[in-house]
Design a protein around this motif. Structure first.
Motif, PDB file in Angstrom:
ATOM      1  N   ALA A  32       0.090   2.201  -9.161  1.00 10.91           N
ATOM      2  CA  ALA A  32       0.793   2.899 -10.233  1.00 10.91           C
ATOM      3  C   ALA A  32       2.183   2.314 -10.406  1.00 10.91           C
ATOM      4  CB  ALA A  32       0.889   4.387  -9.915  1.00 10.91           C
ATOM      5  N   GLY A  33       2.567   2.067 -11.632  1.00 12.50           N
ATOM      6  CA  GLY A  33       3.888   1.511 -11.885  1.00 12.50           C
ATOM      7  C   GLY A  33       3.919  -0.001 -11.844  1.00 12.50           C
ATOM      8  N   GLY A  34       2.785  -0.625 -11.628  1.00 12.99           N
ATOM      9  CA  GLY A  34       2.728  -2.085 -11.619  1.00 12.99           C
ATOM     10  C   GLY A  34       3.211  -2.685 -10.318  1.00 12.99           C
ATOM     11  N   ALA A  35       3.515  -3.963 -10.359  1.00  7.35           N
ATOM     12  CA  ALA A  35       3.870  -4.715  -9.160  1.00  7.35           C
ATOM     13  C   ALA A  35       5.146  -4.205  -8.510  1.00  7.35           C
ATOM     14  CB  ALA A  35       4.042  -6.198  -9.493  1.00  7.35           C
ATOM     15  N   TYR A  36       6.055  -3.667  -9.329  1.00  8.16           N
ATOM     16  CA  TYR A  36       7.349  -3.293  -8.769  1.00  8.16           C
ATOM     17  C   TYR A  36       7.379  -1.885  -8.216  1.00  8.16           C
ATOM     18  CZ  TYR A  36       8.671  -7.751 -10.427  1.00  8.16           C
ATOM     19  OH  TYR A  36       8.724  -9.108 -10.601  1.00  8.16           O
ATOM     20  N   GLY A  37       6.293  -1.114  -8.442  1.00 12.86           N
ATOM     21  CA  GLY A  37       6.156   0.177  -7.801  1.00 12.86           C
ATOM     22  C   GLY A  37       6.916   1.316  -8.463  1.00 12.86           C
ATOM     23  N   GLN A  38       7.655   1.040  -9.526  1.00 11.15           N
ATOM     24  CA  GLN A  38       8.353   2.120 -10.189  1.00 11.15           C
ATOM     25  C   GLN A  38       7.386   2.922 -11.040  1.00 11.15           C
ATOM     26  OE1 GLN A  38       9.572  -1.136 -10.830  1.00 11.15           O
ATOM     27  NE2 GLN A  38      11.419  -1.193  -9.598  1.00 11.15           N
ATOM     28  N   LYS A  76       0.832  -1.211   0.000  1.00  7.21           N
ATOM     29  CA  LYS A  76       0.000   0.000   0.000  1.00  7.21           C
ATOM     30  C   LYS A  76       0.867   1.262   0.000  1.00  7.21           C
ATOM     31  CE  LYS A  76      -4.338   1.313   2.109  1.00  7.21           C
ATOM     32  NZ  LYS A  76      -5.267   1.037   3.199  1.00  7.21           N
ATOM     33  N   GLU A  77       2.040   1.183   0.629  1.00  2.00           N
ATOM     34  CA  GLU A  77       2.979   2.308   0.666  1.00  2.00           C
ATOM     35  C   GLU A  77       3.769   2.431  -0.636  1.00  2.00           C
ATOM     36  OE1 GLU A  77       5.245   1.208   4.105  1.00  2.00           O
ATOM     37  OE2 GLU A  77       3.783   2.072   5.496  1.00  2.00           O
ATOM     38  N   ASN A  78       3.500   1.550  -1.595  1.00  8.80           N
ATOM     39  CA  ASN A  78       4.135   1.543  -2.915  1.00  8.80           C
ATOM     40  C   ASN A  78       5.626   1.207  -2.863  1.00  8.80           C
ATOM     41  OD1 ASN A  78       3.316   1.672  -5.627  1.00  8.80           O
ATOM     42  ND2 ASN A  78       4.398   3.600  -5.889  1.00  8.80           N
ATOM     43  N   VAL A  79       6.024   0.409  -1.881  1.00  8.89           N
ATOM     44  CA  VAL A  79       7.410  -0.037  -1.774  1.00  8.89           C
ATOM     45  C   VAL A  79       7.635  -1.094  -2.858  1.00  8.89           C
ATOM     46  CG1 VAL A  79       9.075  -1.206  -0.272  1.00  8.89           C
ATOM     47  CG2 VAL A  79       7.469   0.450   0.697  1.00  8.89           C
ATOM     48  N   PRO A  80       8.729  -0.988  -3.642  1.00 10.35           N
ATOM     49  CA  PRO A  80       9.004  -1.985  -4.676  1.00 10.35           C
ATOM     50  C   PRO A  80       9.157  -3.395  -4.085  1.00 10.35           C
ATOM     51  CG  PRO A  80      10.372  -0.046  -5.007  1.00 10.35           C
ATOM     52  CD  PRO A  80       9.692   0.110  -3.665  1.00 10.35           C
ATOM     53  N   LEU A  81       8.771  -4.394  -4.878  1.00 13.78           N
ATOM     54  CA  LEU A  81       8.798  -5.778  -4.398  1.00 13.78           C
ATOM     55  C   LEU A  81      10.185  -6.232  -3.947  1.00 13.78           C
ATOM     56  CD1 LEU A  81       6.400  -7.752  -6.769  1.00 13.78           C
ATOM     57  CD2 LEU A  81       6.032  -7.060  -4.414  1.00 13.78           C
ATOM     58  N   ASP A  82      11.233  -5.801  -4.637  1.00 16.93           N
ATOM     59  CA  ASP A  82      12.566  -6.239  -4.211  1.00 16.93           C
ATOM     60  C   ASP A  82      12.917  -5.698  -2.825  1.00 16.93           C
ATOM     61  OD1 ASP A  82      12.803  -3.646  -5.245  1.00 16.93           O
ATOM     62  OD2 ASP A  82      14.758  -4.024  -6.151  1.00 16.93           O
ATOM     63  N   GLU A  83      12.435  -4.499  -2.505  1.00 18.41           N
ATOM     64  CA  GLU A  83      12.664  -3.945  -1.166  1.00 18.41           C
ATOM     65  C   GLU A  83      11.815  -4.666  -0.114  1.00 18.41           C
ATOM     66  OE1 GLU A  83      12.495   0.345  -0.921  1.00 18.41           O
ATOM     67  OE2 GLU A  83      13.466   0.517  -2.891  1.00 18.41           O
ATOM     68  N   ILE A  84      10.593  -5.015  -0.481  1.00 18.21           N
ATOM     69  CA  ILE A  84       9.737  -5.789   0.437  1.00 18.21           C
ATOM     70  C   ILE A  84      10.391  -7.138   0.712  1.00 18.21           C
ATOM     71  CG2 ILE A  84       7.498  -6.907   0.772  1.00 18.21           C
ATOM     72  CD1 ILE A  84       6.269  -4.696  -1.000  1.00 18.21           C
TER      73      ILE A  84
END
Length: 93
Positions: free
Chosen positions: A85-91, A49-57
């Motif tokens: 926004a930016g898809g799954a990776y949040g970018q 929800k915070e839009n953190v990219p998946l690699d960071e999660i």
């Protein structure tokens, strides 16, 4: 496990579950860890929800990226997370 016993078990599984005969069986994603604690799932949802990219999660959870991608697919299918926004990776795109 005994190789002969493993081969016999594989043949038995194939005969029960496979609809077509195959010469060899490959299980995609067998190395992905599908087991999550609810604490991890809640943290994943919060970070998503915070839009953190998946690699960071994944790094925060101490998990492989593939594990987190599977969790994202699962949670999306169940309506627990929304597209972002930016898809799954949040970018940003």
């Amino acid at each position: 496990m005994n190789p002969a016993l493993a081969k016999k078990a594989a043949k038995q599984i194939e005969s029960c579950y496979l609809k077509e005969e195959r010469d060899e069986v490959y299980v995609a994603g067998a190395d992905i860890d599908f087991i999550w604690s609810m604490k991890q799932v809640r943290l994943f949802r919060k970070r998503w929800k915070e839009n953190v990219p998946l690699d960071e999660i994944a790094a925060e959870l101490g998990r492989e990226l593939y594990d987190v991608e599977e969790l994202a697919l699962d949670q999306s299918r169940k309506g627990r997370i929304k597209k972002r926004a930016g898809g799954a990776y949040g970018q940003a795109v």
